[in-house]
Design a protein around this motif. Sequence first.
Motif, mmCIF file in Angstrom:
data_model
loop_
_atom_site.group_PDB
_atom_site.id
_atom_site.type_symbol
_atom_site.label_atom_id
_atom_site.label_comp_id
_atom_site.label_asym_id
_atom_site.label_seq_id
_atom_site.Cartn_x
_atom_site.Cartn_y
_atom_site.Cartn_z
ATOM 1 N N HIS A 51 44.608 36.327 23.897
ATOM 2 C CA HIS A 51 44.577 35.217 24.844
ATOM 3 C C HIS A 51 45.855 35.240 25.675
ATOM 4 O O HIS A 51 46.935 35.011 25.173
ATOM 5 C CB HIS A 51 44.436 33.881 24.120
ATOM 6 N N ASP A 52 45.709 35.558 26.930
ATOM 7 C CA ASP A 52 46.826 35.585 27.873
ATOM 8 C C ASP A 52 46.487 34.605 28.986
ATOM 9 O O ASP A 52 45.661 34.908 29.852
ATOM 10 C CB ASP A 52 47.017 36.995 28.424
ATOM 11 N N ALA A 108 48.006 33.693 31.652
ATOM 12 C CA ALA A 108 48.255 34.199 33.006
ATOM 13 C C ALA A 108 47.111 35.102 33.465
ATOM 14 O O ALA A 108 46.637 35.000 34.601
ATOM 15 C CB ALA A 108 49.580 34.951 33.052
ATOM 16 N N GLN A 109 46.652 35.966 32.569
ATOM 17 C CA GLN A 109 45.549 36.852 32.923
ATOM 18 C C GLN A 109 44.266 36.053 33.124
ATOM 19 O O GLN A 109 43.467 36.356 34.008
ATOM 20 C CB GLN A 109 45.343 37.925 31.849
ATOM 21 N N GLY A 110 44.071 35.019 32.319
ATOM 22 C CA GLY A 110 42.893 34.171 32.465
ATOM 23 C C GLY A 110 42.857 33.469 33.813
ATOM 24 O O GLY A 110 41.798 33.378 34.443
ATOM 25 N N LEU A 162 44.410 34.504 36.555
ATOM 26 C CA LEU A 162 44.198 35.547 37.559
ATOM 27 C C LEU A 162 42.725 35.967 37.598
ATOM 28 O O LEU A 162 42.141 36.104 38.681
ATOM 29 C CB LEU A 162 45.095 36.745 37.260
ATOM 30 N N ASP A 163 42.124 36.139 36.435
ATOM 31 C CA ASP A 163 40.701 36.499 36.364
ATOM 32 C C ASP A 163 39.824 35.414 36.982
ATOM 33 O O ASP A 163 38.831 35.715 37.649
ATOM 34 C CB ASP A 163 40.277 36.743 34.919
ATOM 35 N N GLY A 182 41.167 37.978 40.667
ATOM 36 C CA GLY A 182 42.266 38.916 40.862
ATOM 37 C C GLY A 182 43.154 38.583 42.052
ATOM 38 O O GLY A 182 44.108 39.306 42.335
ATOM 39 N N ALA A 226 46.027 37.070 43.429
ATOM 40 C CA ALA A 226 47.268 36.514 42.892
ATOM 41 C C ALA A 226 47.757 35.305 43.692
ATOM 42 O O ALA A 226 48.268 34.338 43.120
ATOM 43 C CB ALA A 226 48.353 37.581 42.837
ATOM 44 N N ALA A 266 45.670 32.322 42.753
ATOM 45 C CA ALA A 266 46.032 31.897 41.400
ATOM 46 C C ALA A 266 47.349 31.136 41.412
ATOM 47 O O ALA A 266 47.484 30.102 40.755
ATOM 48 C CB ALA A 266 46.121 33.112 40.476
#
Length: 70
Positions: free
Chosen positions: A15-16, A18-20, A22-23, A27, A29, A32
């Motif tokens: 579980h990240d 930041a990546q969640g 961004l996703d 994508g 940025a 986000a």
Amino acid sequence: MTAQARHDESRLPVHDPAQGILDAHGGDALAALRHVIADAEFLHDQLAIASTILSHGIGRGWQPRFQRRT
């Protein structure tokens, strides 16, 4: 730990947040970042409102900080 147990753990999702985020913005940025800034501004406003209506007694003298320590 057995090799099988290590293999199974490697497939667990990491579980990240930041990546969640961004996703969630495909994508993009910049989108986000704008979303995170908007959330931060909203929460800052909510904290300001709460600090004005929270009685001194219920907070036992606690005062909110509006800037986080780095």
